[in-house]
Every structure is written in C-alpha cells, then in structure tokens.
Design a protein around this motif. Structure first.
Motif, PDB file in Angstrom:
ATOM      1  N   GLY A  33       0.778  -1.232   0.000  1.00  0.00           N
ATOM      2  CA  GLY A  33       0.000   0.000   0.000  1.00  0.00           C
ATOM      3  C   GLY A  33       0.807   1.277   0.000  1.00  0.00           C
ATOM      4  N   VAL A  34       2.137   1.151   0.014  1.00  0.00           N
ATOM      5  CA  VAL A  34       2.995   2.340   0.008  1.00  0.00           C
ATOM      6  C   VAL A  34       3.260   2.730  -1.444  1.00  0.00           C
ATOM      7  N   VAL A  35       3.016   3.993  -1.783  1.00  0.00           N
ATOM      8  CA  VAL A  35       3.165   4.479  -3.154  1.00  0.00           C
ATOM      9  C   VAL A  35       4.498   5.217  -3.286  1.00  0.00           C
ATOM     10  N   PRO A  36       5.394   4.737  -4.161  1.00  0.00           N
ATOM     11  CA  PRO A  36       6.684   5.413  -4.318  1.00  0.00           C
ATOM     12  C   PRO A  36       6.524   6.872  -4.745  1.00  0.00           C
ATOM     13  N   ARG A  37       7.432   7.697  -4.260  1.00  0.00           N
ATOM     14  CA  ARG A  37       7.502   9.094  -4.684  1.00  0.00           C
ATOM     15  C   ARG A  37       8.910   9.345  -5.217  1.00  0.00           C
ATOM     16  N   PRO A  38       9.120   9.080  -6.514  1.00  0.00           N
ATOM     17  CA  PRO A  38      10.465   9.171  -7.082  1.00  0.00           C
ATOM     18  C   PRO A  38      11.059  10.559  -6.957  1.00  0.00           C
ATOM     19  N   LEU A  39      12.365  10.600  -6.839  1.00  0.00           N
ATOM     20  CA  LEU A  39      13.066  11.886  -6.825  1.00  0.00           C
ATOM     21  C   LEU A  39      13.023  12.521  -8.204  1.00  0.00           C
ATOM     22  N   GLY A  40      12.896  13.824  -8.234  1.00  0.00           N
ATOM     23  CA  GLY A  40      12.941  14.587  -9.473  1.00  0.00           C
ATOM     24  C   GLY A  40      13.383  15.996  -9.168  1.00  0.00           C
ATOM     25  N   THR A  41      13.349  16.841 -10.161  1.00  0.00           N
ATOM     26  CA  THR A  41      13.777  18.228  -9.974  1.00  0.00           C
ATOM     27  C   THR A  41      12.601  19.158  -9.676  1.00  0.00           C
ATOM     28  N   GLU A  42      11.387  18.583  -9.606  1.00  0.00           N
ATOM     29  CA  GLU A  42      10.211  19.436  -9.425  1.00  0.00           C
ATOM     30  C   GLU A  42      10.252  20.237  -8.129  1.00  0.00           C
ATOM     31  N   GLY A  43      10.834  19.647  -7.083  1.00  0.00           N
ATOM     32  CA  GLY A  43      10.841  20.331  -5.798  1.00  0.00           C
ATOM     33  C   GLY A  43      11.997  21.286  -5.596  1.00  0.00           C
ATOM     34  N   ILE A  44      12.874  21.418  -6.599  1.00  0.00           N
ATOM     35  CA  ILE A  44      14.016  22.325  -6.473  1.00  0.00           C
ATOM     36  C   ILE A  44      13.593  23.697  -6.998  1.00  0.00           C
ATOM     37  N   PRO A  45      13.576  24.718  -6.150  1.00  0.00           N
ATOM     38  CA  PRO A  45      13.095  26.031  -6.597  1.00  0.00           C
ATOM     39  C   PRO A  45      13.986  26.650  -7.660  1.00  0.00           C
ATOM     40  N   ASN A  46      13.349  27.322  -8.613  1.00  0.00           N
ATOM     41  CA  ASN A  46      14.083  28.049  -9.657  1.00  0.00           C
ATOM     42  C   ASN A  46      13.303  29.325  -9.966  1.00  0.00           C
ATOM     43  N   ASP A  47      13.486  30.325  -9.113  1.00  0.00           N
ATOM     44  CA  ASP A  47      12.735  31.575  -9.214  1.00  0.00           C
ATOM     45  C   ASP A  47      13.578  32.707  -9.794  1.00  0.00           C
ATOM     46  N   HIS A  48      14.719  32.384 -10.377  1.00  0.00           N
ATOM     47  CA  HIS A  48      15.641  33.433 -10.806  1.00  0.00           C
ATOM     48  C   HIS A  48      15.077  34.289 -11.938  1.00  0.00           C
ATOM     49  N   LEU A  49      14.260  33.711 -12.823  1.00  0.00           N
ATOM     50  CA  LEU A  49      13.670  34.507 -13.894  1.00  0.00           C
ATOM     51  C   LEU A  49      12.734  35.564 -13.319  1.00  0.00           C
ATOM     52  N   GLU A  50      11.902  35.168 -12.347  1.00  0.00           N
ATOM     53  CA  GLU A  50      10.996  36.127 -11.710  1.00  0.00           C
ATOM     54  C   GLU A  50      11.777  37.234 -11.011  1.00  0.00           C
ATOM     55  N   TYR A  51      12.874  36.847 -10.331  1.00  0.00           N
ATOM     56  CA  TYR A  51      13.689  37.853  -9.655  1.00  0.00           C
ATOM     57  C   TYR A  51      14.310  38.813 -10.669  1.00  0.00           C
ATOM     58  N   ALA A  52      14.801  38.270 -11.793  1.00  0.00           N
ATOM     59  CA  ALA A  52      15.417  39.119 -12.816  1.00  0.00           C
ATOM     60  C   ALA A  52      14.409  40.115 -13.369  1.00  0.00           C
ATOM     61  N   ILE A  53      13.213  39.637 -13.688  1.00  0.00           N
ATOM     62  CA  ILE A  53      12.171  40.521 -14.213  1.00  0.00           C
ATOM     63  C   ILE A  53      11.841  41.612 -13.206  1.00  0.00           C
ATOM     64  N   THR A  54      11.785  41.231 -11.917  1.00  0.00           N
ATOM     65  CA  THR A  54      11.481  42.211 -10.869  1.00  0.00           C
ATOM     66  C   THR A  54      12.532  43.312 -10.827  1.00  0.00           C
ATOM     67  N   TRP A  55      13.823  42.940 -10.861  1.00  0.00           N
ATOM     68  CA  TRP A  55      14.886  43.942 -10.814  1.00  0.00           C
ATOM     69  C   TRP A  55      14.861  44.838 -12.043  1.00  0.00           C
ATOM     70  N   PHE A  56      14.625  44.249 -13.230  1.00  0.00           N
ATOM     71  CA  PHE A  56      14.593  45.059 -14.449  1.00  0.00           C
ATOM     72  C   PHE A  56      13.396  46.018 -14.439  1.00  0.00           C
ATOM     73  N   LEU A  57      12.255  45.560 -13.938  1.00  0.00           N
ATOM     74  CA  LEU A  57      11.085  46.442 -13.838  1.00  0.00           C
ATOM     75  C   LEU A  57      11.344  47.579 -12.851  1.00  0.00           C
ATOM     76  N   LEU A  58      12.014  47.260 -11.747  1.00  0.00           N
ATOM     77  CA  LEU A  58      12.360  48.316 -10.784  1.00  0.00           C
ATOM     78  C   LEU A  58      13.303  49.331 -11.410  1.00  0.00           C
TER      79      LEU A  58
END
Length: 225
Positions: A180-205
C-alpha cells in the motif's frame, strides 16, 4: 545645471545597481538550469549497485541504484502529505540486501489512516535513487516518543534508529508487495528556480527608477520655468 546633477547622478547609479542585480539573476538562472539538467541526466542514468560500504553518499545524491533483498519489518514514519490525498506519512524501512547489507529505503507515501497498518518483512526488487535530504534544523522537533512519528528525514539519525548504514535510497519502482505504500520518485520538481521572476522584478524596478528620475528632472525644469 547644478540642480540637475544630483538627481541625475542618483538616477543613473540606482538604475545601474538594479540592472546589475537583474543581470546577476539571469546568470543565476543559467546556472540553475544547467544544474537541473545535470540532475535530470543523473537520475535518468542506468541503475548501478550500491557504492561500497563506508562510502559517504552525500556526493552521490541522485545516483540511480538497484536493490535486491527484503524489508526487515522495522520502519520509521515521517509526517508528510500528498496533494489530492491529504496528510500521511513517508515510510522509511530498513532494507537488507542479498549480500547482508542494511540500508534505509524510502518506500514512499501512505495515507494517514493506513499509517499504523502492519508492514511485515517482504521481498522486493527496488529501482531507486540515492538521496541525502537536508530537512532538519535547530527548530525541527525530535521524534514523538509516544507515537514514534518523525517530523523530518535525518539520514544519520534514522540509520542509528533502524540499525542500518547511513545510506538512503528513495524508491522509484518496486517489484514485489508494496503493502500500500506508493513510491515518490526523486525529481527536480521540488528544487526552486525563481531566478527569472527575480530578474524581471529587478529590471522592472530599474524602469520605474528611470521613470521616477525623468519625472523628477521634469519637475525641476518646470519649477525653473
């Protein structure tokens, strides 16, 4: 002209700082994308045998491995949750390989109502991934002595509790009774990658700063007129 010098200088310096911060985030974005691609390539490689006993597996994170053996019936339940299912537990079992080694196996998720169900020793062939999660800090509660529930995965502490090597394998696919245990494979989904949003924020500022500077210079000019 002197009235224009300070606000113009302030505007240029401010814009330069904001643009440089945005450019730095773009560099970080490229670095993070390369890192994620490398992790995905490592995860997708062919599984191999466990590293020799005594190997520090921190540097082998995301390496695919193949386990053949059986769980021992001893396990740790780590408080967790699953989207669409609700609260539950990550099941960490002691796993004994055919050559007598004992390692930690993160078998995956089980809903809260099935957490106390018995999961006796069972034979398995597991394709998984070496992992060394960094989930604990000074604020992480100790395991609950009454219920035995843990609040984070701590490889050395779990290994000591279950009498295994400090080696954690996260199951990707299981042949045998998953109980009854369902595997949860490792992937890159949980690794944050917010650098594009940060870049856009700095350029807009930077654009806003430039606009405010232009407006201030216009006000100064208008005041002189």
């Amino acid at each position: 002209m002197r009235r224009y010098v300070f606000p113009l200088l302030l505007g240029l310096i401010g814009c330069a700082i904001l643009v440089s911060l945005g450019a730095w985030q773009v560099e970080r974005l490229h670095w993070k994308q390369a890192m994620l691609a490398a992790i995905e390539a490592r995860i997708g490689a062919d599984p191999q045998e466990l590293p020799p006993m005594g190997t520090d597996t921190r540097g082998l994170k995301y390496t695919p491995v193949l386990l053949m053996g059986a769980t021992t019936g001893t396990e740790i339940r780590v408080l967790s949750g699953e989207k669409g299912t609700g609260p539950g537990f990550e099941v960490i079992s002691a796993f004994e390989t055919g050559d007598g080694r004992r390692v930690l196996l993160d078998r995956g998720f089980i809903p809260e109502e099935h957490g106390p169900d018995p999961r006796p020793a069972t034979a398995m062939i597991v394709t998984g991934t070496l992992h060394w999660p960094e989930e604990t800090d000074a604020y992480t509660p100790a395991p609950d002595a009454r219920t035995g529930i843990w609040f984070a995965r701590d490889v050395p502490a779990m290994a000591a509790a279950l009498g295994t090597e400090p080696v954690l394998v996260v199951a990707r696919a299981v042949q045998g009774d998953a109980q009854g245990v369902v595997p949860r494979p490792l992937g890159t989904e949980g690794i944050p990658n917010d650098h594009l949003e940060y870049a856009i924020t700095w350029f807009l500022l930077a654009i806003v700063w430039a606009g405010m500077t232009a407006f201030l210079l216009w006000r100064i000019r208008r005041g002189r007129n």
